[in-house]
Design an enzyme around this catalytic site. Structure first.
Site, PDB file in Angstrom:
ATOM      1  N   ARG A   1       0.830  -1.215   0.000  1.00  0.00           N
ATOM      2  CA  ARG A   1       0.000   0.000   0.000  1.00  0.00           C
ATOM      3  C   ARG A   1       0.859   1.258   0.000  1.00  0.00           C
ATOM      4  O   ARG A   1       0.321   2.361  -0.011  1.00  0.00           O
ATOM      5  CB  ARG A   1      -0.883   0.012   1.249  1.00  0.00           C
ATOM      6  CG  ARG A   1      -2.287  -0.533   1.042  1.00  0.00           C
ATOM      7  CD  ARG A   1      -2.970  -0.554   2.401  1.00  0.00           C
ATOM      8  NE  ARG A   1      -4.393  -0.473   2.344  1.00  0.00           N
ATOM      9  CZ  ARG A   1      -5.206  -1.495   2.633  1.00  0.00           C
ATOM     10  NH1 ARG A   1      -4.727  -2.675   2.930  1.00  0.00           N
ATOM     11  NH2 ARG A   1      -6.503  -1.317   2.630  1.00  0.00           N
TER      12      ARG A   1
ATOM     13  N   ARG B   1     -21.338  -1.671   4.589  1.00  0.00           N
ATOM     14  CA  ARG B   1     -20.654  -2.954   4.764  1.00  0.00           C
ATOM     15  C   ARG B   1     -20.782  -3.465   6.204  1.00  0.00           C
ATOM     16  O   ARG B   1     -20.652  -2.705   7.153  1.00  0.00           O
ATOM     17  CB  ARG B   1     -19.189  -2.791   4.385  1.00  0.00           C
ATOM     18  CG  ARG B   1     -18.406  -4.077   4.435  1.00  0.00           C
ATOM     19  CD  ARG B   1     -17.194  -3.996   3.564  1.00  0.00           C
ATOM     20  NE  ARG B   1     -16.151  -3.154   4.116  1.00  0.00           N
ATOM     21  CZ  ARG B   1     -14.949  -3.020   3.550  1.00  0.00           C
ATOM     22  NH1 ARG B   1     -14.666  -3.668   2.431  1.00  0.00           N
ATOM     23  NH2 ARG B   1     -14.038  -2.253   4.087  1.00  0.00           N
TER      24      ARG B   1
ATOM     25  N   ARG C   1     -17.280  -2.512  10.877  1.00  0.00           N
ATOM     26  CA  ARG C   1     -15.876  -2.251  11.216  1.00  0.00           C
ATOM     27  C   ARG C   1     -15.734  -0.818  11.690  1.00  0.00           C
ATOM     28  O   ARG C   1     -16.309   0.085  11.113  1.00  0.00           O
ATOM     29  CB  ARG C   1     -14.995  -2.484   9.974  1.00  0.00           C
ATOM     30  CG  ARG C   1     -14.640  -3.922   9.748  1.00  0.00           C
ATOM     31  CD  ARG C   1     -14.058  -4.159   8.386  1.00  0.00           C
ATOM     32  NE  ARG C   1     -12.986  -3.233   7.992  1.00  0.00           N
ATOM     33  CZ  ARG C   1     -12.234  -3.393   6.909  1.00  0.00           C
ATOM     34  NH1 ARG C   1     -12.432  -4.434   6.106  1.00  0.00           N
ATOM     35  NH2 ARG C   1     -11.284  -2.533   6.607  1.00  0.00           N
TER      36      ARG C   1
HETATM   37  P1  AMP Z   1      -8.380  -3.677   4.636  1.00  0.00           P
HETATM   38  O1  AMP Z   1      -9.164  -4.768   5.285  1.00  0.00           O
HETATM   39  O2  AMP Z   1      -7.498  -4.143   3.525  1.00  0.00           O
HETATM   40  O3  AMP Z   1      -9.247  -2.492   4.231  1.00  0.00           O
HETATM   41  O4  AMP Z   1      -7.363  -3.111   5.757  1.00  0.00           O
HETATM   42  C1  AMP Z   1      -7.865  -2.571   6.969  1.00  0.00           C
HETATM   43  C2  AMP Z   1      -6.819  -1.709   7.616  1.00  0.00           C
HETATM   44  O5  AMP Z   1      -5.662  -2.494   7.929  1.00  0.00           O
HETATM   45  C3  AMP Z   1      -6.286  -0.564   6.780  1.00  0.00           C
HETATM   46  O6  AMP Z   1      -7.120   0.580   6.805  1.00  0.00           O
HETATM   47  C4  AMP Z   1      -4.942  -0.297   7.456  1.00  0.00           C
HETATM   48  O7  AMP Z   1      -5.116   0.370   8.689  1.00  0.00           O
HETATM   49  C5  AMP Z   1      -4.480  -1.717   7.784  1.00  0.00           C
HETATM   50  N1  AMP Z   1      -3.701  -2.288   6.674  1.00  0.00           N
HETATM   51  C6  AMP Z   1      -4.007  -3.359   5.889  1.00  0.00           C
HETATM   52  N2  AMP Z   1      -3.069  -3.574   4.979  1.00  0.00           N
HETATM   53  C7  AMP Z   1      -2.132  -2.614   5.171  1.00  0.00           C
HETATM   54  C8  AMP Z   1      -0.912  -2.281   4.529  1.00  0.00           C
HETATM   55  N3  AMP Z   1      -0.455  -2.987   3.481  1.00  0.00           N
HETATM   56  N4  AMP Z   1      -0.198  -1.225   5.007  1.00  0.00           N
HETATM   57  C9  AMP Z   1      -0.617  -0.514   6.059  1.00  0.00           C
HETATM   58  N5  AMP Z   1      -1.759  -0.755   6.706  1.00  0.00           N
HETATM   59  C10 AMP Z   1      -2.528  -1.796   6.267  1.00  0.00           C
END
Ligand code: AMP
Length: 227
Positions: free
Chosen positions: A100, A138, A171
């Site tokens: 990311r 969601r 969430r």
């Molecule tokens: P997601 O379920 O992919 O939307 O991820 C939820 C949260 O996890 C994000 O908003 C970040 O706070 C954290 N997160 C997940 N993947 C990453 C990543 N590659 N780098 C930094 N934070 C992450």
């Protein structure tokens, strides 16, 4: 020779999903993983698991996640590096939510032998107002991580997971203030990865504002048509 063949097969099965929160990365990556028998590495799910289990990583990550910020790069690079190093990733993996940031993309290069040229990258694009609609509706099963949507994908019984009967939750980071930060983090830190991968990998921009089956059909077609 066997190793070379193995290596080629493994490269074609390294897939990265880019795209803003709410674009459908998790849905598409999960389905692709199931159909193709490839491990899916969903960093958001891994972090939420770590928080639920109260691990040291979970404790470090929780404050960033709850407010919608990105968790520090070094934690993610360590977590993904350890996961990719396991035996079940030898023949490939699907990355959902990683990298990311540019720092993470460089970390990925290092942990996979120095070049992302063998990666297939899908960037799923969805208009901003649709992302907001998706994220606000969601709902998540805290037990099995299944996701639902109040309007477009509701569970059979309101508020209850179809698979295991758990009470669905929203969430913390799907709430309004956190969503605003997640989208601005995406714009500032993740979007530059589009150019990064476009220049280095097999890159496909995907219109994610279509029915999920249509999007999935396109992904499958692209994977089948590629080298
Ligand atoms: P997601 O379920 O992919 O939307 O991820 C939820 C949260 O996890 C994000 O908003 C970040 O706070 C954290 N997160 C997940 N993947 C990453 C990543 N590659 N780098 C930094 N934070 C992450």
């Amino acid at each position: 020779m066997a190793d070379v063949e193995h290596g080629v097969a493994a490269l074609a099965r390294r897939i990265v999903f880019l795209g803003p929160p709410g674009a459908g990365k998790g849905t598409q990556a999960g389905r692709l993983a199931a159909v193709r028998g490839i491990v899916r590495i969903a960093t958001g799910d891994m972090l939420r698991d770590a928080i639920a289990q109260g691990t040291a990583l979970g404790k470090q990550a929780a404050p960033f996640i709850d407010r919608g910020g990105l968790v520090p790069d070094e934690l993610l690079i360590g977590m993904v590096g350890e996961r990719i190093g396991r035996e079940d990733c030898r023949d490939g993996f699907i990355l959902d939510g990683f990298p990311r940031t540019l720092r993470q993309a460089e970390g990925l290069e290092q942990m996979t032998g120095g070049t992302p040229s063998g990666f297939v990258v899908f960037d799923i694009e969805v208009p901003r107002d649709e992302l907001l609609r998706r994220l606000s509706g969601r709902r998540l099963c805290p037990t099995c991580q299944a996701t639902y949507h109040l309007q477009t994908n509701p569970p059979a019984t309101v508020g209850v997971c179809d698979r295991d009967g758990s009470a669905l939750v929203q969430r913390e980071d799907d709430k309004e203030t956190a969503v605003a930060l997640r989208l601005s983090e995406y714009d500032a830190r993740t979007k530059p990865l589009i150019e990064y991968f476009r220049a280095r990998s097999r890159f496909h921009s995907i219109d994610g504002y279509r029915p999920r089956d249509v999007v999935f059909g396109e992904l499958q077609g692209l994977l089948e048509s590629g080298p």
